[in-house]
Write a protein that holds these residues in place. Structure first.
Motif, PDB file in Angstrom:
ATOM      1  N   GLY A 278      31.902  73.565-103.998  1.00 11.87           N
ATOM      2  CA  GLY A 278      32.487  72.417-103.310  1.00 11.87           C
ATOM      3  C   GLY A 278      32.337  71.139-104.103  1.00 11.87           C
ATOM      4  O   GLY A 278      33.218  70.285-104.116  1.00 11.87           O
ATOM      5  N   LYS A 279      31.227  71.002-104.799  1.00 10.83           N
ATOM      6  CA  LYS A 279      31.003  69.812-105.629  1.00 10.83           C
ATOM      7  C   LYS A 279      31.905  69.799-106.853  1.00 10.83           C
ATOM      8  O   LYS A 279      32.071  68.771-107.492  1.00 10.83           O
ATOM      9  N   GLN A 280      32.501  70.955-107.174  1.00 11.07           N
ATOM     10  CA  GLN A 280      33.436  71.051-108.292  1.00 11.07           C
ATOM     11  C   GLN A 280      34.886  70.907-107.827  1.00 11.07           C
ATOM     12  O   GLN A 280      35.809  71.121-108.600  1.00 11.07           O
ATOM     13  N   GLY A 281      35.086  70.585-106.560  1.00 12.34           N
ATOM     14  CA  GLY A 281      36.426  70.340-106.043  1.00 12.34           C
ATOM     15  C   GLY A 281      37.024  71.462-105.214  1.00 12.34           C
ATOM     16  O   GLY A 281      38.105  71.308-104.639  1.00 12.34           O
ATOM     17  N   TRP A 282      36.334  72.594-105.109  1.00 15.87           N
ATOM     18  CA  TRP A 282      36.873  73.692-104.316  1.00 15.87           C
ATOM     19  C   TRP A 282      36.821  73.323-102.839  1.00 15.87           C
ATOM     20  O   TRP A 282      35.771  72.949-102.319  1.00 15.87           O
ATOM     21  N   THR A 283      37.974  73.412-102.195  1.00 21.13           N
ATOM     22  CA  THR A 283      38.156  72.900-100.840  1.00 21.13           C
ATOM     23  C   THR A 283      38.802  73.968 -99.961  1.00 21.13           C
ATOM     24  O   THR A 283      39.798  74.574-100.357  1.00 21.13           O
ATOM     25  N   GLN A 284      38.244  74.191 -98.786  1.00 28.89           N
ATOM     26  CA  GLN A 284      38.785  75.184 -97.866  1.00 28.89           C
ATOM     27  C   GLN A 284      39.735  74.531 -96.880  1.00 28.89           C
ATOM     28  O   GLN A 284      39.532  73.381 -96.469  1.00 28.89           O
ATOM     29  N   ILE A 285      40.746  75.309 -96.504  1.00 29.09           N
ATOM     30  CA  ILE A 285      41.764  74.838 -95.564  1.00 29.09           C
ATOM     31  C   ILE A 285      41.953  75.888 -94.482  1.00 29.09           C
ATOM     32  O   ILE A 285      42.199  77.058 -94.783  1.00 29.09           O
ATOM     33  N   ASP A 286      41.864  75.459 -93.244  1.00 30.36           N
ATOM     34  CA  ASP A 286      42.137  76.337 -92.109  1.00 30.36           C
ATOM     35  C   ASP A 286      43.653  76.357 -91.904  1.00 30.36           C
ATOM     36  O   ASP A 286      44.244  75.359 -91.483  1.00 30.36           O
ATOM     37  N   LEU A 287      44.278  77.484 -92.235  1.00 37.48           N
ATOM     38  CA  LEU A 287      45.735  77.569 -92.144  1.00 37.48           C
ATOM     39  C   LEU A 287      46.249  77.501 -90.711  1.00 37.48           C
ATOM     40  O   LEU A 287      47.415  77.187 -90.490  1.00 37.48           O
ATOM     41  N   GLY A 288      45.391  77.760 -89.756  1.00 38.03           N
ATOM     42  CA  GLY A 288      45.797  77.672 -88.356  1.00 38.03           C
ATOM     43  C   GLY A 288      45.849  76.252 -87.819  1.00 38.03           C
ATOM     44  O   GLY A 288      46.349  76.024 -86.724  1.00 38.03           O
ATOM     45  N   LYS A 289      45.344  75.302 -88.603  1.00 35.67           N
ATOM     46  CA  LYS A 289      45.273  73.912 -88.134  1.00 35.67           C
ATOM     47  C   LYS A 289      45.980  72.910 -89.035  1.00 35.67           C
ATOM     48  O   LYS A 289      46.303  71.812 -88.596  1.00 35.67           O
ATOM     49  N   VAL A 290      46.190  73.240 -90.304  1.00 42.83           N
ATOM     50  CA  VAL A 290      46.717  72.266 -91.247  1.00 42.83           C
ATOM     51  C   VAL A 290      48.233  72.083 -91.057  1.00 42.83           C
ATOM     52  O   VAL A 290      48.964  73.063 -90.883  1.00 42.83           O
ATOM     53  N   PRO A 291      48.709  70.837 -91.051  1.00 44.18           N
ATOM     54  CA  PRO A 291      50.160  70.616 -90.987  1.00 44.18           C
ATOM     55  C   PRO A 291      50.845  71.139 -92.264  1.00 44.18           C
ATOM     56  O   PRO A 291      50.272  71.089 -93.353  1.00 44.18           O
ATOM     57  N   ASP A 292      52.053  71.635 -92.109  1.00 46.54           N
ATOM     58  CA  ASP A 292      52.804  72.208 -93.229  1.00 46.54           C
ATOM     59  C   ASP A 292      52.888  71.254 -94.424  1.00 46.54           C
ATOM     60  O   ASP A 292      52.661  71.655 -95.562  1.00 46.54           O
ATOM     61  N   GLU A 293      53.245  70.018 -94.170  1.00 49.52           N
ATOM     62  CA  GLU A 293      53.440  69.057 -95.260  1.00 49.52           C
ATOM     63  C   GLU A 293      52.130  68.768 -95.992  1.00 49.52           C
ATOM     64  O   GLU A 293      52.113  68.586 -97.199  1.00 49.52           O
TER      65      GLU A 293
END
Length: 115
Positions: free
Chosen positions: A73-88
């Motif tokens: 995470g400190k190197q920029g790796w970021t998780q995204i919850d696909l069930g919540k993130v807006p398409d754009e």
């Protein structure tokens, strides 16, 4: 909200991108560099962002986008919850991740073409 198929379609639209297995996940690469992984089981993507982009995207909602909780995470790796993130937002974050690892000429193409 986007699906794993949406993420796959968006990621593969970038120039010279390939899809390859990465342990129990699917990775999306430009050259040999991973810019995104997809974990279908948990409906989550992980993107390689710059520190600045990670800070910016994670401001939206820390339950939607958040740094991987370890040294990655400190190197920029970021998780995204696909069930919540807006398409754009997913599209913008994928472009940022692609441009972070792609050779400069390819990153310019992606930005120019609005991919």
């Amino acid at each position: 909200m986007p699906t794993s198929d949406t993420l796959r379609q968006l990621a593969l639209a970038f120039p010279e991108t390939s899809e390859q297995p990465h342990f129990d996940k699917t990775s999306f690469r430009v050259g040999k560099k991973i810019f995104a992984t997809l974990n279908v089981k948990f409906n989550r993507a992980t993107l390689k962002l710059s520190g600045k982009d990670q800070d910016l995207f994670c401001l939206y909602d820390p339950t939607v986008m958040y740094p991987v909780p370890n040294k990655w995470g400190k190197q920029g790796w970021t998780q995204i919850d696909l069930g919540k993130v807006p398409d754009e937002m997913l599209k913008d974050a994928l472009r940022a991740a692609y441009c972070e690892v792609a050779p400069r000429r390819l990153a310019k193409l992606a930005e120019r073409d609005g991919l």
